[in-house]
Design an enzyme around this catalytic site. Structure first.
Site, PDB file in Angstrom:
ATOM      1  N   ASN A  29       0.870  -1.179   0.000  1.00  0.00           N
ATOM      2  CA  ASN A  29       0.000   0.000   0.000  1.00  0.00           C
ATOM      3  C   ASN A  29       0.908   1.231   0.000  1.00  0.00           C
ATOM      4  OD1 ASN A  29      -1.793   2.053   0.507  1.00  0.00           O
ATOM      5  ND2 ASN A  29      -2.240   1.429   2.628  1.00  0.00           N
ATOM      6  N   TRP A  30       1.047   1.825  -1.166  1.00  0.00           N
ATOM      7  CA  TRP A  30       1.994   2.950  -1.294  1.00  0.00           C
ATOM      8  C   TRP A  30       1.485   4.236  -0.670  1.00  0.00           C
ATOM      9  CZ3 TRP A  30       4.708   3.225  -6.720  1.00  0.00           C
ATOM     10  CH2 TRP A  30       5.359   2.006  -6.979  1.00  0.00           C
ATOM     11  N   LYS A  31       0.205   4.301  -0.402  1.00  0.00           N
ATOM     12  CA  LYS A  31      -0.403   5.536   0.106  1.00  0.00           C
ATOM     13  C   LYS A  31      -0.092   6.690  -0.864  1.00  0.00           C
ATOM     14  CE  LYS A  31      -0.132   3.501   4.615  1.00  0.00           C
ATOM     15  NZ  LYS A  31      -0.131   3.633   6.048  1.00  0.00           N
ATOM     16  N   HIS A  88      -9.499   1.203   4.888  1.00  0.00           N
ATOM     17  CA  HIS A  88      -8.239   1.518   5.565  1.00  0.00           C
ATOM     18  C   HIS A  88      -8.503   2.543   6.671  1.00  0.00           C
ATOM     19  CE1 HIS A  88      -4.198   2.864   6.391  1.00  0.00           C
ATOM     20  NE2 HIS A  88      -3.780   1.749   5.826  1.00  0.00           N
ATOM     21  N   GLU A 141      -6.929   5.047   7.602  1.00  0.00           N
ATOM     22  CA  GLU A 141      -6.725   6.452   7.204  1.00  0.00           C
ATOM     23  C   GLU A 141      -7.954   6.986   6.463  1.00  0.00           C
ATOM     24  OE1 GLU A 141      -2.956   5.795   5.250  1.00  0.00           O
ATOM     25  OE2 GLU A 141      -2.110   5.279   7.207  1.00  0.00           O
ATOM     26  N   GLU A 192      -5.365  -4.630  10.629  1.00  0.00           N
ATOM     27  CA  GLU A 192      -4.364  -3.579  10.784  1.00  0.00           C
ATOM     28  C   GLU A 192      -4.656  -2.791  12.066  1.00  0.00           C
ATOM     29  OE1 GLU A 192      -2.399  -2.534   6.779  1.00  0.00           O
ATOM     30  OE2 GLU A 192      -4.101  -1.193   7.079  1.00  0.00           O
ATOM     31  N   GLY A 221       2.408   2.674  10.642  1.00  0.00           N
ATOM     32  CA  GLY A 221       3.367   3.767  10.474  1.00  0.00           C
ATOM     33  C   GLY A 221       4.068   4.181  11.756  1.00  0.00           C
ATOM     34  N   SER A 234       3.382  -1.645  10.462  1.00  0.00           N
ATOM     35  CA  SER A 234       4.822  -1.715  10.723  1.00  0.00           C
ATOM     36  C   SER A 234       5.405  -3.097  10.463  1.00  0.00           C
ATOM     37  CB  SER A 234       5.143  -1.246  12.147  1.00  0.00           C
ATOM     38  OG  SER A 234       4.772   0.118  12.299  1.00  0.00           O
TER      39      SER A 234
HETATM   40  P1  PGA Z   1       2.784   0.586   7.540  1.00  0.00           P
HETATM   41  O1  PGA Z   1       1.321   0.763   6.919  1.00  0.00           O
HETATM   42  O2  PGA Z   1       3.318  -0.708   7.022  1.00  0.00           O
HETATM   43  O3  PGA Z   1       3.556   1.785   7.051  1.00  0.00           O
HETATM   44  O4  PGA Z   1       2.631   0.580   9.033  1.00  0.00           O
HETATM   45  C1  PGA Z   1       0.477  -0.324   6.714  1.00  0.00           C
HETATM   46  C2  PGA Z   1      -0.820   0.145   6.121  1.00  0.00           C
HETATM   47  O5  PGA Z   1      -1.275   1.252   6.474  1.00  0.00           O
HETATM   48  O6  PGA Z   1      -1.427  -0.552   5.288  1.00  0.00           O
END
Ligand code: PGA
Length: 252
Positions: free
Chosen positions: A9-11, A97, A99, A169, A175, A215
């Site tokens: 997931n590159w965001k 997600h 976010e 998640e 993150g 993470s």
């Molecule tokens: P991260 O993000 O690996 O940077 O913690 C995972 C995600 O949000 O899918």
């Protein structure tokens, strides 16, 4: 046997040339790797999807988007629909997600509609669930995850549900550099599988891929993925460098 999956997931990261270089490097290196036992999915920003699916045609990875609109067409300025994604041969879409839930106010009902829109268009949802830290500290993490599944995913028929991938998640791990311990991940993944079994039966539950995200990196992936109910990962930060991402891909 259910599929092992590593999805990146590159965001909201990378310029077009950097994205193209990273995808080309991953495709190149995947060519000499044995990936017969795991699926690799790249989820770059919308504007790079067509470039990604072009490269994917000659490679073993699949492409997913990070979001989609719940409607198929119409006056929704700035939005991207299922038919648009399908027309670019996008096969997966991350839905729910944390976010998107937090910054874009996506609630249970909207996420259920997005899941429906994905399936209506032949796109496989990667449905994210997970608790925030105060919820875990209050011992409410199972209840929260159950609610997320009940409200936005478990309205599907068994036939539709077969297309879904689940990603657990924990929001406190995303993150932050603090991943769930393998035991914490296993405990929640087993719980999720139990919920799937009670809704759809044991056989479908045993075929459902449940990914861990938060993470996850090349140093901790092997231990996380060795847990019985952890079928791979949804990788954020560590998916932005080819070598690190590919070390995760081979961490089974
Ligand atoms: P991260 O993000 O690996 O940077 O913690 C995972 C995600 O949000 O899918």
């Amino acid at each position: 046997m259910r599929r092992k999956i590593v999805a990146g997931n590159w965001k909201m990261n990378k310029s077009f040339p950097d994205a193209e270089e990273l995808i080309a490097e991953i495709a190149d290196k995947l060519e000499s790797m044995d990936t017969g036992h795991q699926d690799v999915i790249l989820c770059p920003p919308y504007v790079y999807l067509e470039m990604a699916t072009d490269i994917a045609e000659e490679s073993v990875f699949s492409v997913g988007s990070q979001n989609m609109n719940e409607n198929d067409t119409g006056a929704y300025t700035g939005e991207i629909s299922g038919p648009m994604l399908t027309s670019m041969e996008v096969e997966y879409c991350i839905i729910g997600h944390s976010e998107r839930r937090k910054y874009f106010g996506e609630d249970y009902a909207l996420l259920a509609k997005k899941v429906d829109a994905a399936l209506r268009n032949g796109i496989r949802p990667i449905f994210c669930c997970g608790e925030v830290l105060p919820e875990r500290e209050a011992g409410r993490h199972f209840e929260i995850v159950k609610k997320q599944l009940d409200e936005s995913l478990f309205h599907l028929t068994a036939e539709q549900f077969q297309q879904a991938v689940i990603a657990y998640e924990p929001v406190w791990a995303i993150g932050t550099g603090v991943n769930a311990t393998p035991a914490q991940a296993q405990e929640m993944h087993a719980y999720i599988r139990e919920q799937v079994a009670s809704k759809y039966g044991e056989s479908l539950a045993s075929e459902t891929s449940i990914l861990y995200g938060g993470s996850c990196n090349a140093s901790n992936a092997r231990e996380l993925f060795s847990q019985a109910d952890v079928d791979g990962g949804l990788i954020g930060g560590a998916s932005l460098k080819a070598d690190e991402f590919l070390r995760i891909v081979t961490s089974f």
